[in-house]
Design a protein around this motif. Structure first.
Motif, PDB file in Angstrom:
ATOM      1  N   ARG A  91       1.001  -1.243  -0.028  1.00  8.88           N
ATOM      2  CA  ARG A  91       0.069  -0.034   0.081  1.00  8.88           C
ATOM      3  C   ARG A  91       0.833   1.407   0.007  1.00  8.88           C
ATOM      4  O   ARG A  91       1.937   1.243   0.277  1.00  8.88           O
ATOM      5  CB  ARG A  91      -0.851   0.003   1.430  1.00  8.88           C
ATOM      6  N   ARG A  92       0.321   2.415  -0.463  1.00  8.87           N
ATOM      7  CA  ARG A  92       1.104   3.643  -0.622  1.00  8.87           C
ATOM      8  C   ARG A  92       0.711   4.294   0.835  1.00  8.87           C
ATOM      9  O   ARG A  92      -0.442   4.342   1.206  1.00  8.87           O
ATOM     10  CB  ARG A  92       0.665   4.327  -1.492  1.00  8.87           C
ATOM     11  N   TYR A  93       1.869   4.689   1.575  1.00  8.48           N
ATOM     12  CA  TYR A  93       1.741   5.443   2.681  1.00  8.48           C
ATOM     13  C   TYR A  93       2.964   6.370   3.078  1.00  8.48           C
ATOM     14  O   TYR A  93       4.080   5.674   3.101  1.00  8.48           O
ATOM     15  CB  TYR A  93       1.760   4.085   3.771  1.00  8.48           C
ATOM     16  N   TYR A 118     -12.030  10.471  -6.404  1.00  7.59           N
ATOM     17  CA  TYR A 118     -11.046   9.471  -5.975  1.00  7.59           C
ATOM     18  C   TYR A 118     -10.967   8.399  -6.721  1.00  7.59           C
ATOM     19  O   TYR A 118      -9.820   7.541  -6.967  1.00  7.59           O
ATOM     20  CB  TYR A 118     -11.084   9.206  -4.511  1.00  7.59           C
ATOM     21  N   PHE A 119     -12.100   7.990  -7.112  1.00  3.05           N
ATOM     22  CA  PHE A 119     -12.281   6.823  -8.177  1.00  3.05           C
ATOM     23  C   PHE A 119     -13.266   7.128  -9.321  1.00  3.05           C
ATOM     24  O   PHE A 119     -13.994   7.802  -9.175  1.00  3.05           O
ATOM     25  CB  PHE A 119     -13.042   5.658  -7.180  1.00  3.05           C
ATOM     26  N   ARG A 120     -13.045   5.983 -10.212  1.00  6.77           N
ATOM     27  CA  ARG A 120     -13.877   6.153 -11.309  1.00  6.77           C
ATOM     28  C   ARG A 120     -15.466   6.104 -10.837  1.00  6.77           C
ATOM     29  O   ARG A 120     -15.403   5.223  -9.719  1.00  6.77           O
ATOM     30  CB  ARG A 120     -13.527   5.007 -12.204  1.00  6.77           C
ATOM     31  N   TYR A 121     -16.308   6.759 -11.615  1.00  7.03           N
ATOM     32  CA  TYR A 121     -17.698   6.690 -10.858  1.00  7.03           C
ATOM     33  C   TYR A 121     -18.394   5.082 -10.706  1.00  7.03           C
ATOM     34  O   TYR A 121     -18.866   4.796  -9.680  1.00  7.03           O
ATOM     35  CB  TYR A 121     -18.607   7.374 -11.910  1.00  7.03           C
ATOM     36  N   SER A 131      -7.404  -2.864  -1.929  1.00  6.66           N
ATOM     37  CA  SER A 131      -7.676  -2.917  -3.511  1.00  6.66           C
ATOM     38  C   SER A 131      -8.195  -1.535  -3.865  1.00  6.66           C
ATOM     39  O   SER A 131      -7.641  -1.201  -5.261  1.00  6.66           O
ATOM     40  CB  SER A 131      -8.675  -3.961  -3.631  1.00  6.66           C
ATOM     41  N   PHE A 132      -8.979  -0.653  -3.458  1.00  7.75           N
ATOM     42  CA  PHE A 132      -9.220   0.469  -3.708  1.00  7.75           C
ATOM     43  C   PHE A 132      -7.893   1.589  -3.905  1.00  7.75           C
ATOM     44  O   PHE A 132      -7.885   2.675  -4.402  1.00  7.75           O
ATOM     45  CB  PHE A 132     -10.383   1.209  -3.169  1.00  7.75           C
ATOM     46  N   ASP A 133      -7.057   1.234  -2.815  1.00  8.47           N
ATOM     47  CA  ASP A 133      -5.638   2.167  -2.491  1.00  8.47           C
ATOM     48  C   ASP A 133      -4.836   1.997  -4.033  1.00  8.47           C
ATOM     49  O   ASP A 133      -4.290   2.937  -4.642  1.00  8.47           O
ATOM     50  CB  ASP A 133      -4.842   1.671  -1.200  1.00  8.47           C
ATOM     51  N   HIS A 138      -1.574   9.626  -1.015  1.00 10.94           N
ATOM     52  CA  HIS A 138      -2.413   9.712   0.128  1.00 10.94           C
ATOM     53  C   HIS A 138      -3.679  10.497  -0.339  1.00 10.94           C
ATOM     54  O   HIS A 138      -3.995  10.723  -1.562  1.00 10.94           O
ATOM     55  CB  HIS A 138      -1.653  10.723   1.170  1.00 10.94           C
ATOM     56  N   TYR A 139      -4.540  10.836   0.483  1.00 11.23           N
ATOM     57  CA  TYR A 139      -5.975  11.134   0.053  1.00 11.23           C
ATOM     58  C   TYR A 139      -6.252  12.682   0.518  1.00 11.23           C
ATOM     59  O   TYR A 139      -7.375  13.223   0.629  1.00 11.23           O
ATOM     60  CB  TYR A 139      -7.009  10.334   0.820  1.00 11.23           C
TER      61      TYR A 139
END
Length: 336
Positions: free
Chosen positions: A6-8, A109-112, A149-151, A159-160
């Motif tokens: 994961r990205r952190y 943040y994600f495709r619809y 998975s969504f990361d 990051h978000y």
């Protein structure tokens, strides 16, 4: 997916061979570990083979879920988990109704359509757990799998804090299982204030990697926190953040005082502290709230302290320019 996938911001995964070597050479008693600011969990994971008893703590709800998924001791049914993966993979995203995730994060943040599936899975997991169709460990594994998975497909720089604007979101969400870690170690998992927990933990080694600048992790990873907690709060601003909560004093000007309080409270034989040189950063938000000199002075009051350093190109998710970056490790032998 493994625990390090994961990205952190601030992850120590690439530094762990060096850090493990330092602990083996300078902390002859290292059977029990207190991972005070657990972060990704990779420190505990990488040190399992040289310890038998572990305490891991972090104040983020998402990290607590991830620890329980990877390190938990409750039995789980792998075939049941794989059935979930198969079922979610066969869903036609376009046929799903709108939900909390698609309403707030879709095409941001994600495709619809990916956001619709992420929201559907999160709601489905909650209903299955509430109906006792899956146990606590299975729920944590499936939820951690959703987070990982969504990361992978999130439209962010790692990051978000915000999503990337002005370009097509190409990454596609694919739900995959994490790989829980099997070990015989005794592992205790907490989501508590580190300074309070330190008053109650006894261990050989305390590993400390606190946040050092003003960037609050609860705000950096607010999407993960919101989807983990699933309380569906009203979100605000361009970045779609919930109301502030879970803010750390280590990201404020009080950092030297709370760090000194933590060190004073520790009941351990060795203290291992990681530190990086972003105190010279051009970005005020990236600049450290505690200086190298303050860290050293506080630790030397606790015991004999050595300093080790290595060149390290850290993960940089923003525009912060830090040249000649070095990672430092302080090791204190308590009471000497």
């Amino acid at each position: 997916m493994k625990i390090n996938n994961r990205r952190y911001t601030g992850s120590k995964y690439k530094l762990m061979p060096w850090i493990k070597k330092l602990i083996l050479e300078n902390c002859p008693e290292h059977d029990s570990l207190f991972d005070v600011f657990g972060g990704t969990g990779v420190v505990t994971s990488e040190l399992l083979e040289i310890t038998s008893s572990n305490v891991i703590n972090d104040f983020l709800f998402s990290n607590e879920t991830i620890y329980k998924a990877f390190f938990g001791k409750e039995k789980y049914d792998l075939k049941k988990l794989q059935t979930h993966v198969k079922r979610y993979g066969e869903i036609n995203k376009s046929e799903l109704d709108d939900n909390y995730v698609s309403d707030n994060y879709g095409d941001k943040y994600f495709r619809y359509e990916d956001a619709k599936l992420i929201g559907f899975i999160r709601e489905d997991l909650q209903q299955e757990y509430d109906s006792e169709l899956i146990n606590q460990r299975e729920f944590n594994i499936l939820l951690a799998s959703l987070l990982y998975s969504f990361d992978r497909c999130a439209n962010t720089v790692g990051h978000y804090e915000a999503y990337i604007k002005g370009k097509e979101i190409r990454s596609e969400f694919i739900y995959e299982l994490i790989e829980p870690i099997e070990c015989n170690n005794k592992i205790e998992i907490y989501r508590e204030d580190s300074n309070e927990l330190a008053k109650h933990v006894v261990a050989d080694v305390a590993f400390i990697d606190p946040p050092y600048n003003s960037r609050q992790y609860s705000r950096f990873y607010h999407v993960m926190e919101t989807i983990t907690k699933w309380e569906k709060p009203k979100l605000f601003g361009v970045a779609m953040k919930p109301p502030e909560e879970n803010m750390s004093d280590y990201c404020r000007n009080s950092a030297p005082r709370v760090f000194a309080d933590l060190i004073e409270s520790l009941n351990v034989k060795y203290i291992v502290v990681t530190y990086n040189n972003t105190y010279d950063s051009k970005s005020s938000s990236s600049r450290n709230k505690i200086t190298l000199e303050q860290i050293k002075e506080i630790l030397e009051e606790k015991g004999k302290t050595q300093v080790f350093k290595t060149d390290y190109h850290r993960f940089n998710a923003g525009k912060t320019d830090v040249t000649n970056h070095k990672e430092l490790v302080f090791i204190t032998k308590v009471g000497v």
